[in-house]
Design a protein around this motif. Structure first.
Motif, short mmCIF file in Angstrom:
data_model
loop_
_atom_site.label_atom_id
_atom_site.label_comp_id
_atom_site.label_asym_id
_atom_site.label_seq_id
_atom_site.Cartn_x
_atom_site.Cartn_y
_atom_site.Cartn_z
N VAL A 62 21.56 58.41 -18.65
CA VAL A 62 21.09 58.82 -17.18
C VAL A 62 20.14 57.51 -16.96
O VAL A 62 20.40 57.16 -15.74
N MET A 63 19.31 56.95 -17.60
CA MET A 63 18.67 55.49 -17.35
C MET A 63 19.70 54.66 -16.90
O MET A 63 19.56 53.80 -16.03
N ALA A 64 20.65 54.56 -17.64
CA ALA A 64 21.66 53.49 -17.34
C ALA A 64 22.71 53.77 -15.91
O ALA A 64 22.71 52.85 -15.26
N ARG A 65 22.83 54.78 -15.52
CA ARG A 65 23.46 55.36 -14.33
C ARG A 65 22.36 54.98 -13.25
O ARG A 65 22.65 54.38 -12.32
N PHE A 66 20.93 55.35 -13.67
CA PHE A 66 20.06 54.88 -12.59
C PHE A 66 19.97 53.45 -12.26
O PHE A 66 19.63 53.35 -11.13
N GLY A 67 19.76 52.62 -13.21
CA GLY A 67 19.79 51.22 -13.03
C GLY A 67 20.92 50.68 -12.38
O GLY A 67 20.91 49.79 -11.47
N LEU A 68 22.23 51.21 -12.68
CA LEU A 68 23.39 50.67 -11.95
C LEU A 68 23.46 51.19 -10.54
O LEU A 68 23.72 50.43 -9.89
N SER A 69 22.78 52.18 -10.13
CA SER A 69 22.55 52.52 -8.92
C SER A 69 21.97 51.83 -7.92
O SER A 69 22.10 51.61 -7.09
N LEU A 70 20.68 51.55 -8.65
CA LEU A 70 19.71 50.52 -8.09
C LEU A 70 20.34 49.31 -7.63
O LEU A 70 20.25 48.73 -6.54
N GLY A 71 21.08 48.70 -8.77
CA GLY A 71 21.89 47.41 -8.63
C GLY A 71 22.88 47.38 -7.39
O GLY A 71 22.90 46.48 -6.62
N MET A 72 23.46 48.77 -7.55
CA MET A 72 24.73 48.46 -6.34
C MET A 72 24.18 48.54 -4.81
O MET A 72 24.70 48.06 -3.93
N ALA A 73 22.82 48.86 -4.85
CA ALA A 73 22.19 48.92 -3.53
C ALA A 73 22.04 47.27 -3.10
O ALA A 73 21.86 46.81 -1.96
N GLY A 74 21.80 46.38 -4.05
CA GLY A 74 21.69 45.16 -3.78
C GLY A 74 20.20 44.67 -3.50
O GLY A 74 20.20 43.44 -3.24
N ASN A 75 19.46 45.35 -3.69
CA ASN A 75 17.86 45.03 -3.26
C ASN A 75 17.16 44.45 -4.64
O ASN A 75 16.13 43.77 -4.34
N VAL A 76 17.69 45.18 -5.56
CA VAL A 76 16.72 44.73 -6.78
C VAL A 76 17.64 44.36 -7.72
O VAL A 76 18.95 45.16 -7.94
N ARG A 77 17.11 43.68 -9.01
CA ARG A 77 17.60 43.57 -10.22
C ARG A 77 16.77 44.30 -11.09
O ARG A 77 15.56 43.90 -11.22
N THR A 78 17.34 44.74 -12.27
CA THR A 78 16.29 45.49 -13.24
C THR A 78 16.74 44.82 -14.57
O THR A 78 17.96 44.56 -14.94
N LYS A 79 15.63 45.15 -15.40
CA LYS A 79 15.95 45.00 -16.91
C LYS A 79 15.12 46.20 -17.68
O LYS A 79 13.93 46.22 -17.28
N THR A 80 15.98 47.09 -18.35
CA THR A 80 15.08 48.31 -18.82
C THR A 80 15.16 48.19 -20.24
O THR A 80 15.87 47.82 -21.12
N LEU A 81 13.81 48.52 -20.77
CA LEU A 81 13.27 48.61 -21.79
C LEU A 81 13.37 49.81 -22.51
O LEU A 81 12.30 50.68 -21.93
N LYS A 82 13.86 50.36 -23.79
CA LYS A 82 13.54 51.66 -24.51
C LYS A 82 12.24 51.64 -25.00
O LYS A 82 11.93 50.51 -25.75
N ALA A 83 11.30 52.50 -24.70
CA ALA A 83 9.87 52.41 -25.25
C ALA A 83 9.76 53.64 -26.34
O ALA A 83 9.81 54.65 -25.86
#
Length: 97
Positions: A62-83
């Motif tokens: 789910v988190m991977a899908r969310f990050g990819l969806s954000l990236g596809m919009a082109g406004n942000v780049r993310t780095k996700t850390l599992k905590a």
């Protein structure tokens, strides 16, 4: 639920349209909510990253899908850390023997 720390930076497109970023944040919160997750905290930050979010999601996919969806919009780049929360940290450290 699993906790994730998301480090976020605006792209050139995102900073050009920064005035719309609060609306994009609301859309991101809705998107993650629709996927079964949630934002726990959100911060505008100074330094290496423009924003930081603390999120929860049912699993890594789910988190991977969310990050990819954000990236596809082109406004942000993310780095996700599992905590790992403190209780899990203590369990992991305690299991070292």
């Amino acid at each position: 639920m699993t906790t994730y720390i998301v480090l976020i930076n605006w792209t050139d497109q995102g900073i050009r349209n920064v005035r719309d970023s609060a609306k994009r944040l609301d859309a991101a919160k809705k998107l993650l909510g629709d996927m079964g997750g949630s934002f726990q905290n959100f911060f505008l930050t100074l330094g290496d990253h423009d924003m930081v979010a603390v999120c929860e999601a049912p699993d890594d996919a789910v988190m991977a899908r969310f990050g990819l969806s954000l990236g596809m919009a082109g406004n942000v780049r993310t780095k996700t850390l599992k905590a790992f929360p403190e209780a899990a940290y203590r369990e992991i450290i305690g299991s070292l023997g």
